[in-house]
Design an enzyme around this catalytic site. Structure first.
Site, PDB file in Angstrom:
ATOM      1  N   HIS A 231      18.568  18.680  57.340  1.00 31.16           N
ATOM      2  CA  HIS A 231      17.780  18.730  56.914  1.00 31.16           C
ATOM      3  C   HIS A 231      17.503  17.672  55.712  1.00 31.16           C
ATOM      4  O   HIS A 231      18.670  16.972  54.663  1.00 31.16           O
ATOM      5  CB  HIS A 231      17.119  19.938  56.809  1.00 31.16           C
ATOM      6  CG  HIS A 231      17.636  20.977  55.395  1.00 31.16           C
ATOM      7  ND1 HIS A 231      17.401  21.584  55.058  1.00 31.16           N
ATOM      8  CD2 HIS A 231      18.646  19.681  54.991  1.00 31.16           C
ATOM      9  CE1 HIS A 231      18.137  21.623  54.384  1.00 31.16           C
ATOM     10  NE2 HIS A 231      19.118  21.283  54.078  1.00 31.16           N
TER      11      HIS A 231
ATOM     12  N   CYS B 198      20.971  17.774  48.015  1.00 34.41           N
ATOM     13  CA  CYS B 198      19.552  18.212  49.086  1.00 34.41           C
ATOM     14  C   CYS B 198      18.822  17.292  49.155  1.00 34.41           C
ATOM     15  O   CYS B 198      18.150  16.532  49.854  1.00 34.41           O
ATOM     16  CB  CYS B 198      19.698  19.133  48.712  1.00 34.41           C
ATOM     17  SG  CYS B 198      20.970  20.785  48.717  1.00 34.41           S
TER      18      CYS B 198
ATOM     19  N   HIS C 224      21.108  15.770  55.246  1.00 35.19           N
ATOM     20  CA  HIS C 224      22.700  16.588  55.349  1.00 35.19           C
ATOM     21  C   HIS C 224      22.271  18.029  56.917  1.00 35.19           C
ATOM     22  O   HIS C 224      21.174  18.130  56.499  1.00 35.19           O
ATOM     23  CB  HIS C 224      23.523  16.864  54.434  1.00 35.19           C
ATOM     24  CG  HIS C 224      22.712  18.197  53.375  1.00 35.19           C
ATOM     25  ND1 HIS C 224      21.447  17.590  53.018  1.00 35.19           N
ATOM     26  CD2 HIS C 224      22.339  19.255  53.843  1.00 35.19           C
ATOM     27  CE1 HIS C 224      20.680  18.912  52.752  1.00 35.19           C
ATOM     28  NE2 HIS C 224      21.566  19.689  52.731  1.00 35.19           N
TER      29      HIS C 224
ATOM     30  N   HIS D  75      23.416  21.699  58.809  1.00 28.83           N
ATOM     31  CA  HIS D  75      24.112  22.970  58.322  1.00 28.83           C
ATOM     32  C   HIS D  75      23.677  24.016  59.605  1.00 28.83           C
ATOM     33  O   HIS D  75      23.693  23.524  60.869  1.00 28.83           O
ATOM     34  CB  HIS D  75      22.996  23.916  57.882  1.00 28.83           C
ATOM     35  CG  HIS D  75      22.543  23.513  56.621  1.00 28.83           C
ATOM     36  ND1 HIS D  75      23.936  23.516  55.275  1.00 28.83           N
ATOM     37  CD2 HIS D  75      21.732  22.779  55.389  1.00 28.83           C
ATOM     38  CE1 HIS D  75      23.171  23.273  53.749  1.00 28.83           C
ATOM     39  NE2 HIS D  75      22.054  22.580  54.769  1.00 28.83           N
TER      40      HIS D  75
ATOM     41  N   ASP E  20      17.554  23.681  67.358  1.00 31.37           N
ATOM     42  CA  ASP E  20      18.920  22.993  67.621  1.00 31.37           C
ATOM     43  C   ASP E  20      18.641  21.194  67.634  1.00 31.37           C
ATOM     44  O   ASP E  20      18.422  20.785  68.622  1.00 31.37           O
ATOM     45  CB  ASP E  20      19.376  23.912  69.262  1.00 31.37           C
ATOM     46  CG  ASP E  20      20.905  23.601  68.475  1.00 31.37           C
ATOM     47  OD1 ASP E  20      21.520  23.550  67.573  1.00 31.37           O
ATOM     48  OD2 ASP E  20      21.465  23.785  70.151  1.00 31.37           O
ATOM     49  N   HIS E  21      19.740  21.059  66.553  1.00 28.91           N
ATOM     50  CA  HIS E  21      20.278  19.891  67.215  1.00 28.91           C
ATOM     51  C   HIS E  21      19.311  18.548  66.255  1.00 28.91           C
ATOM     52  O   HIS E  21      18.602  17.274  67.170  1.00 28.91           O
ATOM     53  CB  HIS E  21      21.061  18.772  68.345  1.00 28.91           C
ATOM     54  CG  HIS E  21      22.240  19.681  68.026  1.00 28.91           C
ATOM     55  ND1 HIS E  21      22.407  20.996  68.360  1.00 28.91           N
ATOM     56  CD2 HIS E  21      23.894  18.774  68.357  1.00 28.91           C
ATOM     57  CE1 HIS E  21      24.219  20.855  68.276  1.00 28.91           C
ATOM     58  NE2 HIS E  21      24.964  20.083  67.966  1.00 28.91           N
TER      59      HIS E  21
ATOM     60  N   GLU F 196      22.046  29.346  55.959  1.00 30.74           N
ATOM     61  CA  GLU F 196      22.105  28.472  55.318  1.00 30.74           C
ATOM     62  C   GLU F 196      23.920  28.266  55.829  1.00 30.74           C
ATOM     63  O   GLU F 196      24.324  26.929  55.457  1.00 30.74           O
ATOM     64  CB  GLU F 196      21.659  28.052  54.504  1.00 30.74           C
ATOM     65  CG  GLU F 196      22.196  26.086  54.665  1.00 30.74           C
ATOM     66  CD  GLU F 196      20.661  25.958  52.951  1.00 30.74           C
ATOM     67  OE1 GLU F 196      19.650  25.024  53.059  1.00 30.74           O
ATOM     68  OE2 GLU F 196      20.950  25.984  51.841  1.00 30.74           O
TER      69      GLU F 196
HETATM   70 NI    NI Z   1      20.949  21.423  52.192  1.00 32.95          NI
END
Ligand code: NI
Length: 267
Positions: free
Chosen positions: A141, A160, A166, A168, A206-207, A257
């Site tokens: 995100h 961020c 990046h 998580h 997901d992914h 997160e």
């Molecule tokens: Ni983040």
């Protein structure tokens, strides 16, 4: 008023309740597992005023004893006689067994079947249990607000705001209120929760790049902060769970997160 939480660990199956007595390993679980026994944790929450001399709400040994002699026996019997029972179906009897023996007010009991899965009954409403199970998804995100300048975004979101995003490994934990029927059966099962959470949250997220591939966060959507992700998960799951018609209602969703950052919606 003070609240006390006591967690009791034990194995069920061929475990010997008389075991090694005072040399029992309460940390690792007692009765200890023999061979392929099943492991459980029962956590008891009670509240009350402190004894003027003892400084206790209740002596934790009282809780340990009633869990190991009473609640564990309820579970052992169910493992033997109806191993396909939903754990929530045992909770009225477990709560009552502990409540009868505990001199303090018991506010809830939680049976943990794995590090990721637990069932809780609150004393204030014994017609339902709270089922929680954890799931994970990996996603990238970027935190960014279109109408702010690049400098303002950088100031607000720091690293961020990286234009390339990046990632998580998110953990999602829905908490579902599951009604018990007159026979204490629990129509909404763990399998129902897994099927819906995977379909409504895990598969779509997901992914993925949340900003670019998930409408809730894309153009016109909300910034994919952990707070907004928890709310979006709740909104995606609440209706499908209710629509199943099995007496279940989504109470909240918690999203982690990282190990240090989590949000719950609604709080
Ligand atoms: Ni983040």
């Amino acid at each position: 008023m003070t609240e006390l939480i006591r967690i009791v660990r034990f194995a069920v199956g061929s475990a010997d309740p008389d075991g090694p007595g005072e040399h029992a390993n309460g940390h690792g679980g007692f009765p200890s597992a023999r061979g392929l026994d099943r492991y459980f944790e029962l956590s008891v929450r009670c509240r009350g005023e402190l004894g003027s001399q003892s400084g206790y709400i209740v002596n934790i040994k009282v809780i340990d004893d009633v869990v190991r002699s009473g609640a564990a026996a309820v579970i052992a019997r169910a493992c033997r006689d109806r191993p396909d029972a939903e754990p929530g179906e045992l909770m009225p009897e477990i709560l009552e067994t502990i409540r009868r023996a505990c001199p303090a007010e018991v506010s809830s009991v939680t049976l943990r079947l794995s590090p990721y899965y637990c069932v809780e009954m609150e004393a204030r409403d014994r017609s339902r249990v709270l089922v929680r199970q954890r799931f994970e998804f990996a996603a990238s995100h970027r935190l960014h607000v279109d109408h702010l300048s690049d400098e303002e975004n950088l100031l607000l979101f720091g690293k961020c705001n990286n234009p390339r995003g990046h990632g998580h490994n998110y953990i999602v934990e829905p908490c579902v209120e599951c009604a018990l029927d007159e026979d204490s059966r629990q129509p909404f099962t763990l399998l129902d929760l897994e099927r819906l959470t995977i379909a409504c949250v895990v598969e779509p997220f997901d992914h993925r790049n949340l900003n670019l591939e998930v409408d809730d966060f894309g153009p016109g959507g909300v910034n994919p902060t952990v707070e907004n992700i928890a709310r979006v998960c709740y909104e995606r799951l609440a209706k499908p769970i209710g629509n199943l018609g099995k007496g279940a209602r989504l109470r909240s969703v918690t999203v982690w997160e990282s190990e240090r950052t989590a949000a719950t919606y609604p709080a």
